[in-house]
Write an enzyme that holds these catalytic residues in place. Sequence first.
Site, PDB file in Angstrom:
ATOM      1  N   SER A 116     -22.312 -18.159  62.210  1.00 51.18           N
ATOM      2  CA  SER A 116     -21.341 -18.324  61.130  1.00 51.18           C
ATOM      3  C   SER A 116     -20.850 -19.766  61.021  1.00 51.18           C
ATOM      4  O   SER A 116     -20.777 -20.490  62.029  1.00 51.18           O
ATOM      5  CB  SER A 116     -20.130 -17.430  61.430  1.00 51.18           C
ATOM      6  OG  SER A 116     -19.072 -17.727  60.556  1.00 51.18           O
ATOM      7  N   TYR A 140     -13.055 -15.254  66.384  1.00 48.38           N
ATOM      8  CA  TYR A 140     -14.339 -14.872  65.778  1.00 48.38           C
ATOM      9  C   TYR A 140     -15.347 -16.016  65.897  1.00 48.38           C
ATOM     10  O   TYR A 140     -16.465 -15.838  66.382  1.00 48.38           O
ATOM     11  CB  TYR A 140     -14.121 -14.483  64.310  1.00 48.38           C
ATOM     12  CG  TYR A 140     -15.413 -14.356  63.549  1.00 48.38           C
ATOM     13  CD1 TYR A 140     -16.315 -13.347  63.868  1.00 48.38           C
ATOM     14  CD2 TYR A 140     -15.751 -15.256  62.545  1.00 48.38           C
ATOM     15  CE1 TYR A 140     -17.522 -13.235  63.192  1.00 48.38           C
ATOM     16  CE2 TYR A 140     -16.953 -15.153  61.863  1.00 48.38           C
ATOM     17  CZ  TYR A 140     -17.832 -14.141  62.189  1.00 48.38           C
ATOM     18  OH  TYR A 140     -19.028 -14.042  61.531  1.00 48.38           O
ATOM     19  N   LYS A 144     -19.056 -16.478  68.169  1.00 47.01           N
ATOM     20  CA  LYS A 144     -20.366 -16.853  67.620  1.00 47.01           C
ATOM     21  C   LYS A 144     -20.906 -18.095  68.324  1.00 47.01           C
ATOM     22  O   LYS A 144     -22.096 -18.193  68.613  1.00 47.01           O
ATOM     23  CB  LYS A 144     -20.251 -17.091  66.108  1.00 47.01           C
ATOM     24  CG  LYS A 144     -19.950 -15.812  65.314  1.00 47.01           C
ATOM     25  CD  LYS A 144     -21.176 -14.927  65.247  1.00 47.01           C
ATOM     26  CE  LYS A 144     -20.918 -13.600  64.565  1.00 47.01           C
ATOM     27  NZ  LYS A 144     -22.095 -12.720  64.539  1.00 47.01           N
TER      28      LYS A 144
HETATM   29  N1  UFG Z   1      -9.059 -14.929  49.793  1.00 43.50           N
HETATM   30  C1  UFG Z   1      -7.992 -14.700  48.954  1.00 43.50           C
HETATM   31  N2  UFG Z   1      -7.721 -13.408  48.604  1.00 43.50           N
HETATM   32  C2  UFG Z   1      -8.452 -12.342  49.028  1.00 43.50           C
HETATM   33  C3  UFG Z   1      -9.557 -12.591  49.873  1.00 43.50           C
HETATM   34  C4  UFG Z   1      -9.817 -13.901  50.240  1.00 43.50           C
HETATM   35  O1  UFG Z   1      -7.288 -15.637  48.555  1.00 43.50           O
HETATM   36  O2  UFG Z   1      -8.158 -11.200  48.662  1.00 43.50           O
HETATM   37  C5  UFG Z   1      -9.369 -16.315  50.169  1.00 43.50           C
HETATM   38  C6  UFG Z   1      -9.406 -16.530  51.666  1.00 43.50           C
HETATM   39  O3  UFG Z   1      -8.143 -16.838  52.172  1.00 43.50           O
HETATM   40  C7  UFG Z   1     -10.428 -17.656  51.793  1.00 43.50           C
HETATM   41  C8  UFG Z   1     -11.385 -17.414  50.630  1.00 43.50           C
HETATM   42  O4  UFG Z   1     -10.680 -16.581  49.713  1.00 43.50           O
HETATM   43  O5  UFG Z   1      -9.795 -18.875  51.635  1.00 43.50           O
HETATM   44  C9  UFG Z   1     -12.645 -16.695  51.060  1.00 43.50           C
HETATM   45  O6  UFG Z   1     -12.245 -15.548  51.816  1.00 43.50           O
HETATM   46  P1  UFG Z   1     -13.249 -14.470  52.388  1.00 43.50           P
HETATM   47  O7  UFG Z   1     -12.415 -13.462  53.100  1.00 43.50           O
HETATM   48  O8  UFG Z   1     -14.165 -13.998  51.323  1.00 43.50           O
HETATM   49  O9  UFG Z   1     -14.120 -15.298  53.418  1.00 43.50           O
HETATM   50  P2  UFG Z   1     -13.676 -16.233  54.643  1.00 43.50           P
HETATM   51  O10 UFG Z   1     -13.999 -17.638  54.233  1.00 43.50           O
HETATM   52  O11 UFG Z   1     -12.300 -15.952  55.104  1.00 43.50           O
HETATM   53  O12 UFG Z   1     -14.652 -15.726  55.784  1.00 43.50           O
HETATM   54  C10 UFG Z   1     -16.057 -15.626  55.594  1.00 43.50           C
HETATM   55  C11 UFG Z   1     -16.590 -14.548  56.508  1.00 43.50           C
HETATM   56  C12 UFG Z   1     -16.330 -14.923  57.938  1.00 43.50           C
HETATM   57  C13 UFG Z   1     -16.868 -16.290  58.207  1.00 43.50           C
HETATM   58  C14 UFG Z   1     -16.412 -17.293  57.208  1.00 43.50           C
HETATM   59  C15 UFG Z   1     -17.128 -18.581  57.460  1.00 43.50           C
HETATM   60  O13 UFG Z   1     -15.948 -13.308  56.238  1.00 43.50           O
HETATM   61  O14 UFG Z   1     -16.977 -13.983  58.768  1.00 43.50           O
HETATM   62  O15 UFG Z   1     -16.667 -16.831  55.889  1.00 43.50           O
HETATM   63  O16 UFG Z   1     -17.454 -19.253  56.333  1.00 43.50           O
HETATM   64  F1  UFG Z   1     -16.461 -16.700  59.407  1.00 43.50           F
END
Ligand code: UFG
Length: 324
Positions: A116, A140, A144
């Site tokens: 990741s 997390y 990894k």
């Molecule tokens: N976000 C929102 N509202 C939501 C969901 C997400 O504002 O309802 C924001 C999050 O805070 C983040 C962005 O949108 O800033 C993307 O969020 P995601 O949850 O889609 O993805 P993340 O970047 O948090 O995490 C993903 C994977 C992880 C991995 C990470 C690394 O889920 O496993 O990418 O790039 F570690």
Amino acid sequence: MRILVCGGAGYIGSHMVKLLARQGHEVVTFDNLSTGHSAAVKWGELVHGDLLNPSDLSSLFQGDAFDVVMHFSARSLVGESIQKPALYYQNNVVGTYNLLEAMRNHGVDKFIFSSSAAIFGNPVKERIDEDHPKAPINPYGKTKLMVEQILQDYAASYGTSSVSLRYFNAAGADAERELGEEHDPETHLIPNILKAAYGQQENTLKIFGDDYDTADGTCVRDYIHVEDLCDAHLKAVEYLLAEKRGAEAFNLGNGNGFSVKEVLLSAQEVVGKEIPYQVDDRKPGDPAVLIADSAKARRELGWTSRYTEISDIISTAWAWMNRD
Ligand code: UFG
């Protein structure tokens, strides 16, 4: 080939199983169904078992040998990993160690690991290449990175060849609408935006922070289509078969960053309506910007992504949601 897909009932693993079966490989899915769905395993055999149970693994590895093992089984939520680190170290590190030991005991030496972008922590340059410092900021990402380190030692001492594929933000769904993203609870941005588009009150979209140091204040991510990720795994298999390898790693993204608000705007165009949202607190462990430099994967694996427009990625997720 006979390929073991651990986590083949999950979001990315199930798309991988489909692609491998389409390519004519014999696929065995091993999954504890803690977050995956048995109905998503539509090709090959499903073996219900747990990486934390060594006897499940010894039965799995009896019988015909696997040519390659792909490992998608992991807990993968940043926030949950901060609340429950033990769960993450147990599943992601101990579980992977058990799998690697089962492989070693049965003479299987080719491994493809779902890593990741979370291993890098806060970026120190605009695009993250493989040489970027690895300083994860949540459990997390640490799990990894630990597995990647284990893989280096296994390559040096036991000859286990591996490819770690560091996904940036996996998104989208099978273009034929046979598979898609189904988490419970759903935490990911694109499915949450699309759920909000249905207009159900409990699904009001929350934007986690609009005061980051980015152009519009919301977090920027590099969204990469699940089918492109699976294609990289196929290329990684060819790479492992071509010659004896050590422990290699590749970053997988499109190289384009989209802010939460930009993704929302694109989704509004895809669904053809305005999607209400409210701004909430920042999410702990959320880096402001994560964008991949995937030049190494293009150069050494011959990989290119087919879905480069965020609207195309969102469209496949929307089509999956509206499949019935
Ligand atoms: N976000 C929102 N509202 C939501 C969901 C997400 O504002 O309802 C924001 C999050 O805070 C983040 C962005 O949108 O800033 C993307 O969020 P995601 O949850 O889609 O993805 P993340 O970047 O948090 O995490 C993903 C994977 C992880 C991995 C990470 C690394 O889920 O496993 O990418 O790039 F570690």
